[in-house]
Design an enzyme around this catalytic site. Sequence first.
Site, short mmCIF file in Angstrom:
data_model
loop_
_atom_site.label_atom_id
_atom_site.label_comp_id
_atom_site.label_asym_id
_atom_site.label_seq_id
_atom_site.Cartn_x
_atom_site.Cartn_y
_atom_site.Cartn_z
N VAL A 21 0.89 -1.20 -0.08
CA VAL A 21 -0.05 -0.14 0.18
C VAL A 21 0.99 1.14 0.06
O VAL A 21 0.59 2.03 -0.86
CB VAL A 21 -0.90 -0.04 1.15
CG1 VAL A 21 -1.69 1.37 1.47
CG2 VAL A 21 -1.68 -1.16 1.28
N TYR A 22 2.05 1.28 0.77
CA TYR A 22 2.82 2.29 0.90
C TYR A 22 3.61 2.61 -0.28
O TYR A 22 3.49 3.87 -1.05
CB TYR A 22 3.79 1.85 2.11
CG TYR A 22 5.10 3.01 2.07
CD1 TYR A 22 6.05 3.22 1.30
CD2 TYR A 22 4.75 4.17 2.97
CE1 TYR A 22 6.99 4.41 1.37
CE2 TYR A 22 5.83 5.18 3.20
CZ TYR A 22 6.91 5.26 2.51
OH TYR A 22 7.83 6.18 2.49
N ASP A 23 3.97 1.79 -1.12
CA ASP A 23 4.51 1.66 -2.33
C ASP A 23 3.59 2.26 -3.47
O ASP A 23 3.86 3.21 -4.22
CB ASP A 23 5.14 0.42 -2.91
CG ASP A 23 6.24 -0.05 -2.03
OD1 ASP A 23 6.58 -1.42 -2.14
OD2 ASP A 23 6.90 0.82 -1.50
N SER A 73 32.75 16.51 22.78
CA SER A 73 32.61 14.93 23.03
C SER A 73 32.51 14.72 24.38
O SER A 73 32.79 15.76 25.38
CB SER A 73 34.01 14.63 22.57
OG SER A 73 35.13 15.33 22.56
N LYS A 103 25.15 4.62 25.26
CA LYS A 103 25.83 5.02 23.97
C LYS A 103 25.87 4.40 22.76
O LYS A 103 26.50 3.28 22.84
CB LYS A 103 27.35 5.26 24.55
CG LYS A 103 28.32 6.07 23.77
CD LYS A 103 29.67 6.51 24.53
CE LYS A 103 30.36 7.55 23.88
NZ LYS A 103 30.95 6.68 22.65
#
Length: 336
Positions: free
Chosen positions: A38-40, A85, A118
Site C-alpha cells: 500500500v505504501y509503495d 565530546s 551510548k
Amino acid sequence: MPEPTLELQQRIEQLRQQIQKASYAYYVLDNPIMEDSVYDRLYRELQQLEQEHPQFITPDSPTQRVGEKPATQFQTVRHNIPLYSLENAFNLEEFSQWQDRWQRIVSTPNFEYVTELKIDGSALALTYKNGLLVRGATRGDGIEGEEITQNVRTIRAIPLRLNLENPPPLVEVRGEAFLGLEVFAKMNQERSQSGEAELANPRNAAAGTLRHLDSRIVAQRRLDFFAYTLQIPGVDDDDIAHTQSQSLELLQEMGFKVNPNRTLCQSLEAVESYYNEWDVRRKDLPYMTDGVVVKINTIALQKQLGFTQKFPRWAIALKYPAEEAPTQIEAVTVQV
Ligand SMILES: CC(C)(CNC(=O)c1ccc(Oc2ccccc2)cc1)c1ccc2c(N)nc(N)nc2n1
C-alpha cells in the site's frame, strides 16, 4: 494540460500526510501501520503527481529524501553550536572520582542523573530553519564538520520537517547515526561477494556511508538515527526544558527517534545497576553500543558546571571494555 485543480493539490497533500505518517510509524516508532504494497502504491502515485506538477514539490515531501546526482565533494561548515565530546570513564571507580570532582564544585546534595545508552555510530549535527531540515553535518573536530545534508535526508528516522505548530527560526539537534547489526551484516555480505574488504564494525560502516558522495547508495544502506541533544539558539536551555529527560521527551514530540532505554538515577549505585544491566541486555539489541552516558539531569546544574576546553563537566561516558582491539584502519574514515 488542464490547470491543476484544487483537489489535485489536496490529493498531493493527502498522499504526503499518509506516507509521512506511515514512514514515521515504521522508522521512528518501529511500529508499521501500513502494508509495504500500500505504501509503495501511495508513494508511486505521489511521485507521478509531482512529476506532472513539479511546482507543487516541497522540500519536506517524502519523495525529496533521495538526491539525484552524486556530490563531487563535501563543503566544510562551521557548527552553529560546538559539538562537544564526552570524557571517558572505563570503570565505576573512575566514574565515582568524576562524581566527587563535580560535587566539590556545586554543593548540591539532591542531584539526579539521566543515563542513556551510548550508540556506537557517528555523531551528526542537524539544523532546522523554520521547522525544515536545512543542514546535516558530521561532527568533524566539533567546531567544523562536513556538510552532508543530501545524505542525511536519506535517513528516514530523521524528520524533514519538525512536528511543531510554530517552529522557532533555528533548531539544532545532535544525535548518533548508526547502522543496525542486520543492515551491517548484509552490507558486509554484499562487499565480500563483490570482492571488497569487509568493514571492521558498524561504526566504521556508518561513518563511511555518511561520507559517500552518491546519496542513492546512502539511501540503500538504511542508516538509522537516535537524537540526544536539542538546542534552540537564542533561547536559554533552561527555558526549553528544565532537565535532560524533558529535553529527550521534547525531541520525541518533535518527531525524532530517541533511544527508549534511558533511566533516572539518584545514586552511584543506581548508575552502577543501569551500567551492569545493559552490559548484559545490550547483547540482544539490534545495534552496537560501547557504553552508557551519564548526564546531570538538571539543566541549571549543567549550566553551573559548564564545559572544559573539550568536554561538558556534567556528562561522562562510562565505557564497556572494547570487544575487538582497534585496528589501524579505524583511524581513517573513508567512503565505503
Ligand atoms: C552531552 C553531549 C556532549 C551532547 N551535548 C552537546 O553537544 C552540547 C553542546 C553545547 C551545549 O551548550 C552550549 C551552547 C552554546 C555554546 C556552548 C555550549 C550543550 C550540549 C553528548 C555527546 C555524545 C553523546 C553520545 N554519544 N550519546 C549520548 N546518549 N549522549 C551524548 N551526549
